[in-house]
Write an enzyme that holds these catalytic residues in place. Structure first.
Site, PDB file in Angstrom:
ATOM      1  N   ASN A  87      46.196   5.248  42.275  1.00 47.40           N
ATOM      2  CA  ASN A  87      44.975   5.414  43.061  1.00 47.40           C
ATOM      3  C   ASN A  87      43.705   5.472  42.215  1.00 47.40           C
ATOM      4  OD1 ASN A  87      43.373   6.468  45.552  1.00 47.40           O
ATOM      5  ND2 ASN A  87      43.109   8.075  44.009  1.00 47.40           N
ATOM      6  N   TYR A 163      35.029  -5.445  40.817  1.00 53.29           N
ATOM      7  CA  TYR A 163      35.877  -4.669  41.710  1.00 53.29           C
ATOM      8  C   TYR A 163      36.829  -5.584  42.485  1.00 53.29           C
ATOM      9  CZ  TYR A 163      37.056  -1.188  45.298  1.00 53.29           C
ATOM     10  OH  TYR A 163      37.718  -0.332  46.153  1.00 53.29           O
ATOM     11  N   LYS A 167      40.933  -5.748  42.207  1.00 49.78           N
ATOM     12  CA  LYS A 167      41.786  -5.481  43.363  1.00 49.78           C
ATOM     13  C   LYS A 167      42.667  -6.680  43.698  1.00 49.78           C
ATOM     14  CE  LYS A 167      40.420  -1.260  44.120  1.00 49.78           C
ATOM     15  NZ  LYS A 167      41.333  -0.112  43.932  1.00 49.78           N
TER      16      LYS A 167
END
Length: 267
Positions: A87, A163, A167
């Site tokens: 996470n 980002y 991802k």
């Protein structure tokens, strides 16, 4: 209170937001929780909140030596590792591309993607070592690894270059590891949240970088997610209910990816 011998779940970036919601959900399900965070004091405080039998550790997931040491300590102190939730993450600047630095782009990849790889690699070593020991169990339950991807890795979000690339990499990594480790009984899946009302999102809102009202109107369900809703998806993917699920990325986005029309979702 967590019992000796109960499953162990390691949650990186677990002191706040989605990670903390996941830690609470797994603790409620009887798991012993290891909260790893850059801030040792915060990690230890959260572990104390969960009660006896839980552990808080400091770790920068982008630093290989720290990740190796973290997983070794988990195995030594708690005796096993059953679930890893990757996470840990950092906020995006959401600057125009021409103003973005290479250092910022690299840091996004280091934390989200490299960190996920390192933690998954070390967790798998611990899971396989326990499985090889006497009484280590069958192939169906040796371990589960869950990555936190994002809708930014599934679609194009302007200004979210580092980002989004990180991802998307997590999604590819999920498929690769699932294909490699499936025969060893380790399932690897990912969750792709939409916009979640976390401290990171609220900070972006205060800085004027996102409009959460517009985001809510764009989602068919008409709101941002709660961290607890992402935690429930993680709990499912780690549970026996998902025993034949591996290599997938599950969007938990209020219908964001399903909606393809222009403007706001209809009332």
């Amino acid at each position: 209170m967590a019992q000796q011998g109960s499953p162990v779940t390691l949650v990186t970036g677990g002191a706040d937001g989605i990670g903390w919601a996941i830690a609470r959900r797994f603790a409620a399900g009887g798991h012993r929780i290891v909260i790893a965070d850059l801030r040792q004091a915060a990690a230890e405080a959260r572990a104390r909140e969960l009660g006896e039998g839980h552990l808080g550790l400091a770790c920068d997931v982008a630093e290989e030596a720290q990740v190796v040491a973290m997983v070794v300590e988990v195995a030594q102190r708690l005796g096993r590792l059953d679930v890893l939730v990757n996470n840990a993450g950092i906020a995006d600047s959401i600057q125009p591309t021409l103003e973005q630095s290479g250092a910022h782009f690299a840091r996004q990849l280091d934390i989200h993607l490299k960190g996920s790889f390192l933690c998954a690699r070390e967790a798998a070593k611990a899971m396989l070592a326990r499985a090889a020991a006497p009484g280590g169990g069958g192939e169906e339950g040796r371990g589960a690894i869950i990555g936190l991807a994002s809708i930014a890795g599934l679609t194009g979000l302007p200004r979210r270059n580092g980002y989004g690339a990180a991802k998307a990499g997590i999604i590819a990594l999920t498929r690769s590891l699932a294909a490699e480790w499936g025969r060893h009984g380790i399932r690897v899946n990912a969750i792709a949240p939409g916009y979640v009302r976390t401290p990171l999102v609220e900070a972006l809102e205060r800085d004027g970088k996102i409009d959460t009202g517009a985001i809510a109107r764009r989602a068919p369900l008409g709101r941002l997610a709660r961290p607890e809703e992402i935690a429930e998806a993680a709990w499912f993917l780690a549970s026996p209910a998902a025993s034949y699920v591996t290599g997938i990325t599950l969007p938990v986005d209020g219908g964001w990816m399903a909606y393809g029309a222009a403007g706001e979702a209809p009332d």
